[in-house]
Design a protein around this motif. Structure first.
Motif, PDB file in Angstrom:
ATOM      1  N   LYS A  79     -39.128  -5.205  54.150  1.00  0.00           N
ATOM      2  CA  LYS A  79     -38.776  -4.679  55.247  1.00  0.00           C
ATOM      3  C   LYS A  79     -37.881  -5.558  56.179  1.00  0.00           C
ATOM      4  CE  LYS A  79     -43.546  -6.371  56.815  1.00  0.00           C
ATOM      5  NZ  LYS A  79     -44.759  -6.164  57.474  1.00  0.00           N
ATOM      6  N   CYS A  92     -41.567  -5.689  61.448  1.00  0.00           N
ATOM      7  CA  CYS A  92     -40.766  -6.632  60.806  1.00  0.00           C
ATOM      8  C   CYS A  92     -41.820  -7.832  60.316  1.00  0.00           C
ATOM      9  CB  CYS A  92     -39.827  -7.412  61.965  1.00  0.00           C
ATOM     10  SG  CYS A  92     -38.738  -6.096  62.310  1.00  0.00           S
ATOM     11  N   ASP A  93     -41.068  -8.707  59.399  1.00  0.00           N
ATOM     12  CA  ASP A  93     -41.434 -10.127  59.172  1.00  0.00           C
ATOM     13  C   ASP A  93     -40.778 -11.037  60.011  1.00  0.00           C
ATOM     14  OD1 ASP A  93     -43.382  -9.015  57.191  1.00  0.00           O
ATOM     15  OD2 ASP A  93     -42.074  -9.176  55.714  1.00  0.00           O
ATOM     16  N   PHE A 109     -49.478 -10.130  64.766  1.00  0.00           N
ATOM     17  CA  PHE A 109     -48.874 -11.028  63.729  1.00  0.00           C
ATOM     18  C   PHE A 109     -49.782 -11.075  62.519  1.00  0.00           C
ATOM     19  CE2 PHE A 109     -46.545 -12.335  67.452  1.00  0.00           C
ATOM     20  CZ  PHE A 109     -44.875 -12.444  66.946  1.00  0.00           C
ATOM     21  N   LYS A 142     -50.420  -8.699  61.015  1.00  0.00           N
ATOM     22  CA  LYS A 142     -49.870  -7.866  59.622  1.00  0.00           C
ATOM     23  C   LYS A 142     -48.586  -8.031  59.293  1.00  0.00           C
ATOM     24  CE  LYS A 142     -52.781  -4.110  61.605  1.00  0.00           C
ATOM     25  NZ  LYS A 142     -52.900  -2.552  62.203  1.00  0.00           N
ATOM     26  N   CYS A 143     -47.975  -9.394  59.874  1.00  0.00           N
ATOM     27  CA  CYS A 143     -46.778  -9.653  59.356  1.00  0.00           C
ATOM     28  C   CYS A 143     -46.830 -10.898  58.465  1.00  0.00           C
ATOM     29  CB  CYS A 143     -45.792 -10.053  60.818  1.00  0.00           C
ATOM     30  SG  CYS A 143     -45.865  -8.841  62.100  1.00  0.00           S
ATOM     31  N   ARG A 144     -45.629 -10.915  57.561  1.00  0.00           N
ATOM     32  CA  ARG A 144     -45.722 -12.031  56.830  1.00  0.00           C
ATOM     33  C   ARG A 144     -44.804 -13.193  57.576  1.00  0.00           C
ATOM     34  NH1 ARG A 144     -43.804  -8.673  51.507  1.00  0.00           N
ATOM     35  NH2 ARG A 144     -42.594  -7.169  53.229  1.00  0.00           N
ATOM     36  N   ASN A 166     -44.263 -16.219  52.253  1.00  0.00           N
ATOM     37  CA  ASN A 166     -45.377 -16.128  53.285  1.00  0.00           C
ATOM     38  C   ASN A 166     -46.551 -16.910  52.837  1.00  0.00           C
ATOM     39  OD1 ASN A 166     -46.954 -14.926  55.772  1.00  0.00           O
ATOM     40  ND2 ASN A 166     -48.255 -14.376  53.888  1.00  0.00           N
TER      41      ASN A 166
END
Length: 286
Positions: A7, A88-89, A116, A118-120, A195
């Protein structure tokens, strides 16, 4: 090396009025949005902090009050940023310790929010320090083979963003498993791996007021999830309830939630408290 993106990845850097996440403000945000298909877009925003810049910040960045006077405030930019950052990551240099928490706090002050959790979050500095333990200029010279001052002007977000992006790509090329014989020198070109490699602590909120702790059974042993890994829960990391599960404290002492919400804690910490409280209410009702 081209990253294996699943992504979009936002590579970003901030310049701010200082290092206090609760009190200081963003004056410049620059980012590169790298897409899985290999395309890249760049954005650079100067931001009016609605306050005078400390002389030291002007000296370091060459950004002046006059340069920011007619620029949009962060609140005016926040909606555009949230839309561009959706799904986005994120990557940066020392971003997990400063830039991401600062961005999260500014978003909440502007009435916006990015989840955040849910973000890498890929921290190029953490990768570098674990592998080589130096700063951005040394990283650029080590990985890219050139002096940073020959290619960029230091302490400007757009310049540091470009350098960070080049270093990240060079890191993955250098630590390509196909090129390294020692296992601890191999780094997979995978966002999940990066991550996890960038993670420096078990903080729930960026300020570290809560950390992830094991859920334990009556025998005191960690309970496992369906994958055989210890189940985790939010645990206070300060004060009289340090070491206790946040959910248990909220049930035992409901007033503690009000005390934290009304206290001098970062907005992101308060957001987590509210998220946990609402989850517990929903669980009880169902």
């Amino acid at each position: 090396m081209k990253l294996n993106l699943t992504k979009p990845l936002i590579i970003f850097d901030l310049e701010t009025t200082g290092l206090d996440i609760s009190k200081d403000r963003i004056i410049q945000i620059s980012y590169i949005k790298a897409m899985p298909d290999g395309t890249e877009t760049r954005r650079n925003y100067m931001v009016n902090p609605e306050c005078k810049l400390p002389p030291m910040i002007t000296e370091i960045t060459s950004i002046t009050d006059e340069m920011l006077a007619d620029k949009p405030t962060f609140k005016e930019l926040a909606g555009t940023l949230v839309k561009d950052f959706e799904g986005c990551d994120f990557a940066g240099f020392n971003s997990n310790r400063f830039d991401v928490p600062m961005l999260a706090e500014e978003m909440l002050r502007a009435g916006q929010s990015i989840d955040f959790s849910k973000c890498r979050l890929i921290d190029v500095q953490t990768i570098f320090h674990k592998m080589e333990r130096r700063n951005l200029a040394a990283a650029y010279k080590f990985y890219c083979g050139r002096k940073m001052e020959d290619d960029f002007q230091a302490h400007l977000a757009d310049q540091d963003t470009e350098a960070t992006w080049k270093v990240l790509q060079a890191q993955l090329d250098m630590y390509d498993p196909a090129k390294q014989e020692e296992e601890d020198r191999k780094l997979e070109n995978n966002m999940d791996v990066l991550n996890e490699f960038s993670r420096q602590n078990d903080n729930v909120d960026f300020a570290g007021r809560m950390v992830w702790g094991d859920v334990k059974g009556p025998d005191g042993k960690p309970l496992l999830d369906k994958n055989g890994k210890p189940r985790k829960q939010e645990v206070f990391n300060f004060g009289k309830y340090k070491g206790m599960a946040v959910a248990d404290v909220l049930r035992r002492d409901p007033g503690y939630y009000s005390w934290m919400i009304g206290g001098d804690f970062p907005l992101e910490t308060k957001q987590w408290m509210t998220r946990i409280k609402m989850r517990e209410i929903y669980t009880v009702k169902n």
